[in-house]
Design a protein around this motif. Structure first.
Motif, PDB file in Angstrom:
ATOM      1  N   MET A  11      -0.788  57.510  45.193  1.00 16.66           N
ATOM      2  CA  MET A  11      -1.380  56.297  45.676  1.00 16.66           C
ATOM      3  C   MET A  11      -0.543  55.161  44.835  1.00 16.66           C
ATOM      4  SD  MET A  11      -3.112  56.454  48.140  1.00 16.66           S
ATOM      5  CE  MET A  11      -3.703  54.814  48.393  1.00 16.66           C
ATOM      6  N   SER A  12      -0.263  55.523  43.706  1.00 18.83           N
ATOM      7  CA  SER A  12       0.351  54.687  42.883  1.00 18.83           C
ATOM      8  C   SER A  12       1.665  54.371  43.279  1.00 18.83           C
ATOM      9  CB  SER A  12       0.449  54.990  41.299  1.00 18.83           C
ATOM     10  OG  SER A  12       1.222  54.061  40.572  1.00 18.83           O
ATOM     11  N   LYS A  13       2.387  55.279  43.721  1.00 19.12           N
ATOM     12  CA  LYS A  13       3.804  55.362  44.205  1.00 19.12           C
ATOM     13  C   LYS A  13       3.910  54.635  45.665  1.00 19.12           C
ATOM     14  CE  LYS A  13       5.763  59.472  42.071  1.00 19.12           C
ATOM     15  NZ  LYS A  13       6.363  61.018  42.296  1.00 19.12           N
ATOM     16  N   ALA A  14       2.985  54.910  46.376  1.00 19.46           N
ATOM     17  CA  ALA A  14       2.887  54.293  47.713  1.00 19.46           C
ATOM     18  C   ALA A  14       2.878  52.773  47.683  1.00 19.46           C
ATOM     19  CB  ALA A  14       1.688  55.018  48.529  1.00 19.46           C
ATOM     20  N   GLN A  15       2.336  52.304  46.576  1.00 16.98           N
ATOM     21  CA  GLN A  15       2.277  50.668  46.635  1.00 16.98           C
ATOM     22  C   GLN A  15       3.640  50.044  46.292  1.00 16.98           C
ATOM     23  OE1 GLN A  15      -0.941  49.469  47.436  1.00 16.98           O
ATOM     24  NE2 GLN A  15      -1.108  51.741  47.333  1.00 16.98           N
ATOM     25  N   LYS A  16       4.769  50.784  46.019  1.00 17.50           N
ATOM     26  CA  LYS A  16       5.804  50.158  45.729  1.00 17.50           C
ATOM     27  C   LYS A  16       6.637  49.794  46.921  1.00 17.50           C
ATOM     28  CE  LYS A  16       6.400  52.890  41.606  1.00 17.50           C
ATOM     29  NZ  LYS A  16       7.057  53.909  41.065  1.00 17.50           N
ATOM     30  N   ARG A  17       7.607  48.959  47.046  1.00 21.94           N
ATOM     31  CA  ARG A  17       8.285  48.438  48.218  1.00 21.94           C
ATOM     32  C   ARG A  17       9.216  49.478  48.695  1.00 21.94           C
ATOM     33  NH1 ARG A  17      11.870  43.102  47.810  1.00 21.94           N
ATOM     34  NH2 ARG A  17       9.468  42.108  47.751  1.00 21.94           N
ATOM     35  N   SER A  18       9.109  49.816  49.937  1.00 21.68           N
ATOM     36  CA  SER A  18      10.156  50.599  50.674  1.00 21.68           C
ATOM     37  C   SER A  18       9.765  51.978  50.113  1.00 21.68           C
ATOM     38  CB  SER A  18      11.556  50.470  50.463  1.00 21.68           C
ATOM     39  OG  SER A  18      11.985  49.176  50.973  1.00 21.68           O
ATOM     40  N   ALA A  19       8.579  52.490  49.688  1.00 23.12           N
ATOM     41  CA  ALA A  19       8.164  53.709  49.392  1.00 23.12           C
ATOM     42  C   ALA A  19       8.381  54.901  50.336  1.00 23.12           C
ATOM     43  CB  ALA A  19       6.647  53.772  48.976  1.00 23.12           C
TER      44      ALA A  19
END
Length: 241
Positions: A70-78
């Motif tokens: 979930m932390s990674k998914a918040q990044k742009r163009s994840a």
């Protein structure tokens, strides 16, 4: 996972005084621009639930890895740049003791990091992919040609977005703003840009504007039966009197 335009899941507690137990609930992403996209996501999720139940698959991973995802998914163009923890051995037992070592820790060999493309479309020699699993399930079902072609269009949209061949809604909006003549690359989205974005979105939604960057070629023919029919289906129905 808003930035990636995919689904999340959550535990759903049982109703009061119920014996049905805890459940796992799919949490669909935000509404898309077109009915076609929304139908594709609903179709994909429903078919995936049928696959999980029919094949008795196990997608359970430790909650710590879910938090990391979930932390990674918040990044742009994840959806294109990040890799997420996912289970490799999906046919494993779902018992309470499965994949737990003698010291009480989880067996990390059961999990690996994969891109959204690898999770959806498969990773050679390691994970079959959710859409190939759906195709396998559909091959055992009696589905008429027209319905099969419609489902194929839905799955192609999901597959192509996962692979980056076409944009997610978030990527398309960012590109629209960045390429707008009035955008000064100062992170300011003016009223003019907002208006043009909304008018373009309305045109795409109503079918007045073609947008292959967002939808691929799925709707360009304006007919669900003009998509390429899979050879196996073509062979079966070409023999029908």
């Amino acid at each position: 996972m808003t930035s990636t335009n995919w689904q999340t899941m959550r535990f759903k507690p049982p109703p009061p005084k119920s014996t049905i137990g805890w459940r796992v609930e799919f949490r669909p992403c935000e509404v898309q621009l077109t009915d076609f996209e929304n139908a594709a996501i609903v179709c994909f999720v429903v078919l995936l639930t049928r696959v999980i139940l029919s094949y008795q698959l196990n997608f359970i991973i430790p909650i710590s890895k879910v938090d990391e995802n979930m932390s990674k998914a918040q990044k742009r163009s994840a959806a294109l740049t990040e890799k997420f923890w996912f289970r490799k051995n999906i046919a494993a037992s779902t018992s309470k003791t499965a994949n737990v070592n003698v010291n009480g820790s989880h067996d990390d060999a059961s999990y690996t990091t994969m891109s959204v493309n690898e999770i959806i479309n498969g990773k050679m020699g390691e994970f079959p992919g959710l859409i190939p699993l759906i195709h396998s399930y559909l091959s055992s079902m009696e589905v008429d040609t027209d319905t099969h072609c419609t489902i194929q269009q839905y799955l192609k949209l999901i597959s192509r977005r996962a692979s980056g061949q076409i944009d997610t809604t978030a990527s398309w909006i960012r590109r629209f703003i960045q390429e707008h003549p009035s955008y000064k690359r100062d992170s300011v989205v003016s009223n003019e840009i907002n208006y043009d974005l909304l008018m373009t979105a309305d045109g795409i939604q109503s079918g007045r504007i073609s947008c292959p960057q967002l939808l691929g070629d799925c709707l360009l023919a304006n007919s669900k039966t003009k998509e390429t029919i899979p050879p196996a289906v073509q062979k079966v129905y070409s023999c029908t009197p």
